[in-house]
Design a protein around this motif. Structure first.
Motif, PDB file in Angstrom:
ATOM      1  N   ASN A 164       0.818  -1.202   0.000  1.00 33.06           N
ATOM      2  CA  ASN A 164       0.000   0.000   0.000  1.00 33.06           C
ATOM      3  C   ASN A 164       0.858   1.262   0.000  1.00 33.06           C
ATOM      4  OD1 ASN A 164      -3.121   0.470   1.777  1.00 33.06           O
ATOM      5  ND2 ASN A 164      -2.308   1.501   0.017  1.00 33.06           N
ATOM      6  N   LEU A 165       1.837   1.283   0.893  1.00 33.52           N
ATOM      7  CA  LEU A 165       2.678   2.469   1.034  1.00 33.52           C
ATOM      8  C   LEU A 165       3.488   2.724  -0.244  1.00 33.52           C
ATOM      9  CD1 LEU A 165       3.661   4.713   2.790  1.00 33.52           C
ATOM     10  CD2 LEU A 165       5.313   3.172   3.840  1.00 33.52           C
ATOM     11  N   VAL A 166       4.113   1.666  -0.785  1.00 32.56           N
ATOM     12  CA  VAL A 166       4.968   1.857  -1.959  1.00 32.56           C
ATOM     13  C   VAL A 166       4.137   2.223  -3.195  1.00 32.56           C
ATOM     14  CG1 VAL A 166       6.593   0.769  -3.519  1.00 32.56           C
ATOM     15  CG2 VAL A 166       6.744   0.333  -1.099  1.00 32.56           C
TER      16      VAL A 166
ATOM     17  N   ILE B 140       6.233  -3.658  10.540  1.00 32.43           N
ATOM     18  CA  ILE B 140       7.303  -4.231   9.703  1.00 32.43           C
ATOM     19  C   ILE B 140       7.057  -3.834   8.250  1.00 32.43           C
ATOM     20  CG2 ILE B 140       8.356  -6.357   8.847  1.00 32.43           C
ATOM     21  CD1 ILE B 140       7.699  -7.690  11.452  1.00 32.43           C
ATOM     22  N   GLY B 141       5.790  -3.948   7.815  1.00 31.08           N
ATOM     23  CA  GLY B 141       5.434  -3.597   6.444  1.00 31.08           C
ATOM     24  C   GLY B 141       5.678  -2.124   6.153  1.00 31.08           C
ATOM     25  N   LEU B 142       5.338  -1.270   7.119  1.00 25.79           N
ATOM     26  CA  LEU B 142       5.558   0.173   6.956  1.00 25.79           C
ATOM     27  C   LEU B 142       7.037   0.455   6.734  1.00 25.79           C
ATOM     28  CD1 LEU B 142       3.415   2.102   9.588  1.00 25.79           C
ATOM     29  CD2 LEU B 142       3.191   2.089   7.106  1.00 25.79           C
ATOM     30  N   LEU B 143       7.874  -0.211   7.525  1.00 36.00           N
ATOM     31  CA  LEU B 143       9.314   0.018   7.403  1.00 36.00           C
ATOM     32  C   LEU B 143       9.804  -0.478   6.042  1.00 36.00           C
ATOM     33  CD1 LEU B 143      11.805   1.095   8.777  1.00 36.00           C
ATOM     34  CD2 LEU B 143      12.199  -1.152   9.776  1.00 36.00           C
TER      35      LEU B 143
ATOM     36  N   GLY C  52       8.074  -0.744   3.359  1.00 33.00           N
ATOM     37  CA  GLY C  52       7.525   0.156   2.345  1.00 33.00           C
ATOM     38  C   GLY C  52       8.222   1.507   2.332  1.00 33.00           C
ATOM     39  N   ALA C  53       8.659   1.952   3.513  1.00 36.53           N
ATOM     40  CA  ALA C  53       9.319   3.260   3.585  1.00 36.53           C
ATOM     41  C   ALA C  53      10.721   3.190   2.996  1.00 36.53           C
ATOM     42  CB  ALA C  53       9.371   3.734   5.043  1.00 36.53           C
TER      43      ALA C  53
ATOM     44  N   THR D 169       7.845  -6.066  -1.432  1.00 37.99           N
ATOM     45  CA  THR D 169       7.353  -7.409  -1.144  1.00 37.99           C
ATOM     46  C   THR D 169       8.520  -8.373  -0.967  1.00 37.99           C
ATOM     47  OG1 THR D 169       7.029  -7.717  -3.499  1.00 37.99           O
ATOM     48  CG2 THR D 169       5.086  -7.188  -2.231  1.00 37.99           C
ATOM     49  N   GLY D 170       9.590  -8.164  -1.732  1.00 36.04           N
ATOM     50  CA  GLY D 170      10.779  -8.994  -1.570  1.00 36.04           C
ATOM     51  C   GLY D 170      11.358  -8.850  -0.171  1.00 36.04           C
ATOM     52  N   LEU D 171      11.460  -7.597   0.276  1.00 36.69           N
ATOM     53  CA  LEU D 171      12.005  -7.332   1.610  1.00 36.69           C
ATOM     54  C   LEU D 171      11.104  -7.937   2.688  1.00 36.69           C
ATOM     55  CD1 LEU D 171      14.263  -5.904   3.107  1.00 36.69           C
ATOM     56  CD2 LEU D 171      12.921  -3.806   3.055  1.00 36.69           C
TER      57      LEU D 171
END
Lengths: 348, 300
Positions: free
Chosen positions: A176-178, A251-254, A256-257, A266-268
């Protein structure tokens, strides 16, 4: 309020219409549940194949219940029977000479041969007991403890559910963020008269909805198909899962940021989630793991979610068993969100 | 309707490289204002500072007296933005995009239908944005910028990467934007577009405003020769060069091109000679002004 509602609705529609996201959040973990639940619960229940040569009084007179785990066929030629045993077509060959019972077995399948030897030993023992008139003085009742006592499904369900929640929340927030940053929607929203909190709040609401759906589908299938039994304080998994969703979203926010592209994000996220699932005991217990591995796993939020769910939903512990995991998960969310806010950018 | 925009001494630098250098201009309510310049000239950065997306290093921007970078909700409600990339929610239909943006601005839901009509997307209302053509997406993104009936509209290269039909089609939508007094700011690198739509244009290069005026005044100021084109063989080259007022006469691309700053006497002379076959007359365009000011060398 209407801005918040419309943002949440837009995100929810975007998720439901994304077949790949649906697959990875719901179908993929369920495939693992079916696989683990279906394969592992049936282990050890198939019968041992035994060939009986001529008349074997002990077997012929044994009560039916004692023979329940044996599949007995009769054969007159001992030579042929032993040939079958060597080839592995049968598990053991039995013959009786006078009062002596002869059991041929193959060490090729050690587990199977020890099961056959144990079963036959028990049959001979009870035949001896029946032949002598003295009643049994001692009886043995075997009871196993802890997770060994939990049927496989009882252990597997919380772990896989934890993994599914971790994937759903992390990937949702990261993608979402990216995507919104690269397509310019974040900039566009920044120029709309809405507070940043309503964008974040809408995303949290949608992620909680995804987690709730995953939980209901997962527990429903495990109960209906595999006979999962929930213990007393299982409703504590609700606050546990809310705290966990926040932790995994952070974790996802980080991810994506930090990342510049959706593929990178998504890889990360994958790079973090998959090892974390293994190290947190989502797929198999870590009871026999070395100490250093257990130390690492204690640093992972999924480990605490898994322990909290195991304690409350299958090990029968009280609601207080969920308190520490919840505190740890929330702390994790606060720290990672603060770090993400530091590296966050509105545009490319 | 409309808003007064005042930009004074706007300066911006990234890593010590000045990208916008002391830019000042004013835009009146109801004006259609263009920022034109080559890639990297600083027009997008200027626009972002006027929108309030970026804080300038120095200088001020006010929209009706309010600093846009303050993100004052009252001001944000009066601004509509269409950004360079088509910024949409993923996997929503055209109607749902408009509904979402309308809700963000508390705009009446009736506006959604009116905007679908304005963008000519009534029969595409139920189509997801990813399945729309480039032109349809651009029209939708403009409709999303207008759904709350803003007083100021920012358009950042709205016709980039569109084919000629889609561009003309979009011009028709854009042309009416300032009819009811709305202030419109457009960036573009299509000079014909700026000439067709803008009341005034600022030509920017190297972060500075080189010229600021109406397209017609800029073209007059260039005092460029008029090009008279005739069918080849209508007149001998020598004969054409001998006419009074002619600057040059050459054969170019299967046509005889006569350049002059006195088209009246040259055309009269040509008519007297009966040499008007295939006649067309072209004056200078905004593009000529632009190239004159920014140079012709290629920029990446």
């Amino acid at each position: 309020m209407s801005a918040f509602k419309s943002l949440a609705l837009a995100m929810a529609k975007g998720f439901v219409r994304d077949k790949m996201a649906l697959f990875f959040a719901i179908v993929f973990p369920i495939m693992f549940l079916l696989l683990f639940g279906g394969l592992l619960t049936d282990q050890g229940t198939s019968k041992s194949e035994i060939v009986q040569i001529g008349s074997v009084a002990v077997l012929d007179q044994a009560p039916k219940a004692a023979l329940a785990t044996l599949d007995i066929s009769k054969e007159s030629s001992e030579k042929l029977a032993l040939e079958d045993l060597r080839k592995g077509d049968v598990d053991a060959v039995v013959s009786q000479t006078g009062d002596t019972l002869v059991l041929h077995y193959s060490q090729a399948d050690a587990v199977r041969s020890s099961i056959v030897r144990g079963t036959m030993g028990a049959i001979v023992q009870s035949a001896n007991a029946a032949a002598s008139s003295t009643p049994n003085t001692y009886t043995l009742k075997a009871t196993q403890v802890e997770d060994q006592a939990l049927e496989t499904i009882q252990y597997v369900t919380p772990g896989l559910l934890g993994w599914a929640i971790a994937m759903g929340a992390t990937f949702g927030a990261a993608a979402n963020l990216v995507v919104w940053r690269t397509n310019g929607l974040l900039r566009r929203l920044r120029l709309a008269p809405i507070p940043t909190a309503s964008i974040v709040g809408a995303r949290v609401l949608v992620s909680l909805g995804v987690a709730a759906t995953q939980t209901i589908v997962f527990l429903g299938l495990a109960i209906v198909l595999f006979g999962l039994k929930l213990t007393g304080s299982w409703p504590m998994i609700i606050p546990l899962l809310i705290a966990a969703t926040l932790a995994f979203m952070s974790i996802g926010l980080l991810a994506g940021a930090i990342s510049k592209t959706e593929e990178g994000a998504t890889g990360l996220a994958n790079f973090v989630i998959l090892p974390m699932a293994f190290l947190s005991g989502s797929f198999f217990p870590l009871d026999d793991a070395p100490t250093w591995l257990k130390t690492i796993s204690n640093l992972l939020p999924l480990k605490h979610l898994n322990e909290g769910m195991l304690d409350t939903m299958v090990r029968g512990q009280g609601p207080s068993a969920a308190v520490w995991p919840i505190v740890i998960l929330l702390g994790f969310a606060v720290v990672l969100t603060a770090v993400s806010a530091k590296v966050f950018r509105w545009d490319k | 309707m409309g808003a007064h925009i005042e930009v004074a001494g706007l300066t911006m630098a990234y890593d010590d490289v000045v990208v916008v250098d002391d830019v000042s201009f004013q835009i009146a309510p109801g004006e259609f204002f263009g920022l034109i310049g080559p890639n990297g000239a600083g027009k997008t950065t200027t626009l972002e500072m006027v929108e309030g997306l970026r804080r300038p290093l120095s200088g001020t921007v006010t929209i009706d007296g309010i600093d846009p970078a303050s993100r004052d909700p009252k001001l944000l409600r009066r601004i509509g933005v269409q950004l360079q990339t088509s910024a949409f929610f993923e996997r929503l239909t055209a109607r749902e995009q408009l509904q979402s943006f309308a809700a963000l601005y508390d705009a009446p839901r009736a506006a959604v239908g009116a905007m679908l009509e304005l963008a000519g997307l009534e029969d595409k209302a139920g189509t997801q944005t990813s399945d729309l053509s480039g032109g349809q997406r651009q029209r939708l993104s403009i409709a999303c910028a207008l759904v709350h009936d803003p007083d100021v509209v920012f358009l950042d290269e709205p016709t980039a990467s569109l084919d000629p039909q889609a561009r003309r089609n979009l011009w028709d939508v854009l042309r009416s934007l300032n009819d009811d007094g709305r202030t419109v700011i457009l960036t573009t690198h299509h000079m014909d577009e700026a000439q067709a739509l803008c009341d005034r244009v600022a030509i920017i290069d190297g972060g500075k405003i080189l010229q600021l005026d109406s397209p017609a005044a800029l073209i007059r100021g260039l005092n460029a020769p008029v090009r008279i084109s005739l069918a080849p063989g209508t007149l001998a080259l020598e004969e054409a060069r001998g006419l009074s007022g002619v600057i040059s006469a050459d054969l170019e691309n299967d046509a005889l091109i006569v350049a002059t700053r006195d088209p009246v006497s040259v055309l009269t002379a040509l008519a007297g000679l009966g040499a008007l076959e295939g006649l067309s007359v072209a004056g200078a365009s905004l593009e000529d002004v632009f190239l004159e000011l920014t140079g012709r060398e290629y920029r990446a």
